[in-house]
Design an enzyme around this catalytic site. Structure first.
Site, PDB file in Angstrom:
ATOM      1  N   SER A   1       0.836  -1.182   0.000  1.00  0.00           N
ATOM      2  CA  SER A   1       0.000   0.000   0.000  1.00  0.00           C
ATOM      3  C   SER A   1       0.882   1.247   0.000  1.00  0.00           C
ATOM      4  O   SER A   1       1.743   1.386  -0.866  1.00  0.00           O
ATOM      5  CB  SER A   1      -0.951  -0.063   1.201  1.00  0.00           C
ATOM      6  OG  SER A   1      -2.025   0.809   1.037  1.00  0.00           O
TER       7      SER A   1
ATOM      8  N   HIS B   1      -7.346  -5.845  -1.040  1.00  0.00           N
ATOM      9  CA  HIS B   1      -6.213  -4.921  -1.069  1.00  0.00           C
ATOM     10  C   HIS B   1      -4.905  -5.687  -0.919  1.00  0.00           C
ATOM     11  O   HIS B   1      -4.714  -6.387   0.061  1.00  0.00           O
ATOM     12  CB  HIS B   1      -6.374  -3.909   0.064  1.00  0.00           C
ATOM     13  CG  HIS B   1      -5.352  -2.830   0.089  1.00  0.00           C
ATOM     14  ND1 HIS B   1      -4.823  -2.274  -1.047  1.00  0.00           N
ATOM     15  CD2 HIS B   1      -4.756  -2.191   1.130  1.00  0.00           C
ATOM     16  CE1 HIS B   1      -3.957  -1.341  -0.709  1.00  0.00           C
ATOM     17  NE2 HIS B   1      -3.874  -1.275   0.606  1.00  0.00           N
TER      18      HIS B   1
ATOM     19  N   ASP C   1      -8.627  -4.016  -6.553  1.00  0.00           N
ATOM     20  CA  ASP C   1      -8.147  -3.468  -5.289  1.00  0.00           C
ATOM     21  C   ASP C   1      -8.927  -2.187  -4.982  1.00  0.00           C
ATOM     22  O   ASP C   1      -8.948  -1.262  -5.791  1.00  0.00           O
ATOM     23  CB  ASP C   1      -6.648  -3.160  -5.398  1.00  0.00           C
ATOM     24  CG  ASP C   1      -6.011  -2.790  -4.071  1.00  0.00           C
ATOM     25  OD1 ASP C   1      -6.631  -2.047  -3.291  1.00  0.00           O
ATOM     26  OD2 ASP C   1      -4.872  -3.233  -3.820  1.00  0.00           O
TER      27      ASP C   1
END
Length: 516
Positions: free
Chosen positions: A234, A486, A458
């Site tokens: 991320s 994710h 995502d």
């Protein structure tokens, strides 16, 4: 993760969220052993820094942290770094790190640094559950180190608001309908900005991703690795890519999973993220309808129920835990959070059903998990750090007037989430520190192959961002995971896992972009 669907980024991988749950850390506790540091590619141990040391930073690279036991088979240490890298003889701050020693001491490759995202997530917490986060082959061959980046948790922290103030800020109306509501939201944003300046004013100018990337190189030198081995998820991909830009010759093996596109403006990122949450919600709705769930037998019926819940809660908040009501902002957080992981979709169904019946406890519980709110307050400072980092990393909203001018564009892009992503950035319009950077492609010329992982649906870091980052990097290689949720590594796709682990263990990246 994105706090309150805020400011341009991105978020915390759900692995880090799950890692805080019961029974997870036990798998990491098998990683016993202690002792020295191996040079990359060898089984011996060394002390002292390896690789180049920037002039003036010798004392930081040459420090010898006192690694002490802090859990079964785990060690923790405090590392000192400059507050301001342009003034290394000035004030210093502390970073707190946690190490899980490699199980195979004689065949150890080196140290794998891991970052779960945010900005604001605890790398220490991530490392404490390394046995859940990483495959067994990586645990055998690498010391695993997670650290709290500057400003985060147990490192020298950003401090802004107390629990009551933060509750009010997070629950504030994130899709204001008139000037009075805009004024209320902007006032809450000012309270956040003022609180950060009053309590952490000295740290705020030095909290950028570039500062944090320089910290990584100090850590690399301290453990004795001449090259960096790194898994960032991320926001951690932006941190890793920034490291590659600053130190391309020090890149060893970098995996950037759930990627951020550094060339995108804050506005472009917010728009893309709003659409990303829409895409993920539509995938949930289709799955729910196929199961003939309690929200409807068609995708359109399910989405209509979710929209009704969000829209009705604007004027009529739901009862929550007896102390806090569930405002529309908290409902949106409760809807978004389960989209990060497909295993959470049944919880979303239950929460929406309850909400339509006038019960908000499940939605509040989901929102609290998303924002790390416990019965006694917030368990960390991630809700504040995300602004402290994002607002100095790149230009964002300059004023309320600018937000008003862009609102139609955001609503057109995502009627459901657009306003929240737009107005969630209003704190940056009040921020006391000017941005030190601007969006630009990261090429990292001269770096060894860098693996970028993107997931097609995502919700938090849209797949297009991974495509963008892999294309910018001179040595970027893209792994595509066709799936939901994710991030892509350790999400049940053996093709992705094998490619990532082969690369980290052997340095062999896919010859061409790989689809899994």
């Amino acid at each position: 993760m994105t706090r309150r669907t805020t400011a341009f980024l991105t978020g915390l991988t759900v692995w880090a969220v799950l890692a805080s749950g019961c029974g997870v850390a036990g798998r990491a506790q098998d990683a016993g052993g202690s002792g020295g540091v191996a040079q990359p590619g060898g089984g011996g141990t060394t002390k002292g820094p390896a690789g180049p040391i920037p002039a003036g930073l010798e004392k930081f690279y040459q420090q010898e942290p006192n690694w002490t036991r802090c859990g079964s088979g785990q060690q923790c240490a405090t590392i000192t770094v400059p507050l301001d890298y342009s003034d290394p003889t000035g004030k210093t701050i502390e970073l707190r790190a946690r190490k899980v020693p490699a199980r195979d001491r004689t065949g150890k490759i080196g140290t794998l640094f891991i970052n779960p995202g945010g900005p604001g997530a605890s790398g220490q917490q991530f490392a404490s559950s390394a046995g859940f986060v990483l495959g067994a082959s990586l645990l055998r061959k690498f010391d695993v180190i997670g650290w709290d980046p500057r400003g985060v948790a147990d490192s020298t922290p950003v401090k802004c608001l107390d629990t009551e103030q933060l509750d009010k800020f997070i629950a504030a109306d994130g899709s204001p309908d008139d000037d009075a509501e805009i004024t209320d939201l902007n006032n809450e944003a000012k309270i956040l900005a003022d609180g950060c300046e009053q309590r952490s004013g000295e740290l705020l100018p030095h909290i950028s991703t570039k500062d944090a990337a320089r910290d990584i190189d100090v850590l690399r030198g301290i453990v004795g690795d001449s090259e960096l081995y790194y898994l960032g998820m991320s926001y951690g991909t932006f941190l890793g890519a920034t490291y590659a830009e600053l130190f391309p010759k020090n890149v060893g093996r970098l995996v950037l999973d759930g990627a951020v596109d550094p060339s995108q403006t804050a506005e472009q990122n917010n728009l893309a993220q709003a659409k990303g949450f829409d895409t993920a919600l539509e995938a949930f709705a289709e799955d729910c309808a196929q199961r003939n769930c309690r929200l409807g037998s068609t995708k359109a019926e399910v989405l209509a129920k979710v929209d009704k819940l969000i829209n009705d809660s604007d004027a009529h908040p739901l009862p929550g835990d007896g102390k806090r009501e569930v405002t529309q902002a908290l409902v949106v957080l409760g809807v978004i959070y389960p989209l990060y992981l497909k295993d959470f979709w049944p919880r979303l169904e239950d929460a929406v059903v309850d909400g339509l019946e006038g019960k908000g406890a499940r939605l509040l519980a989901l929102a609290d998990e998303y924002t790390d709110r416990t019965p006694t307050g917030y368990s960390n400072n991630a809700n504040e750090v995300i602004y402290a980092v994002n607002c100095v990393d790149r230009p964002d909203l300059g004023s309320v007037a600018q937000a008003k001018a862009e609102e139609a564009k955001f609503k057109a892009a995502s009627p459901r989430f657009g306003s929240f992503l737009l107005w969630g950035s209003i704190a940056c319009a009040n921020w006391p520190v000017k941005p030190e950077d601007k969006p630009h492609p990261i090429k990292a010329p001269g770096a060894k192959p860098i693996v970028v992982v993107g997931t097609t649906r995502d919700p938090a870091t849209p797949y297009a961002w991974a495509v963008g980052l892999a294309g910018q990097l001179d040595s970027g290689v893209l792994i595509t995971r066709d799936g939901d949720g994710h991030t892509g590594y350790n999400e049940g796709n053996q093709c992705v896992d094998n490619a990532v682990e082969t690369y980290l263990l052997k340095g062999t990246a896919p010859a061409t972009d790989l689809k899994c």
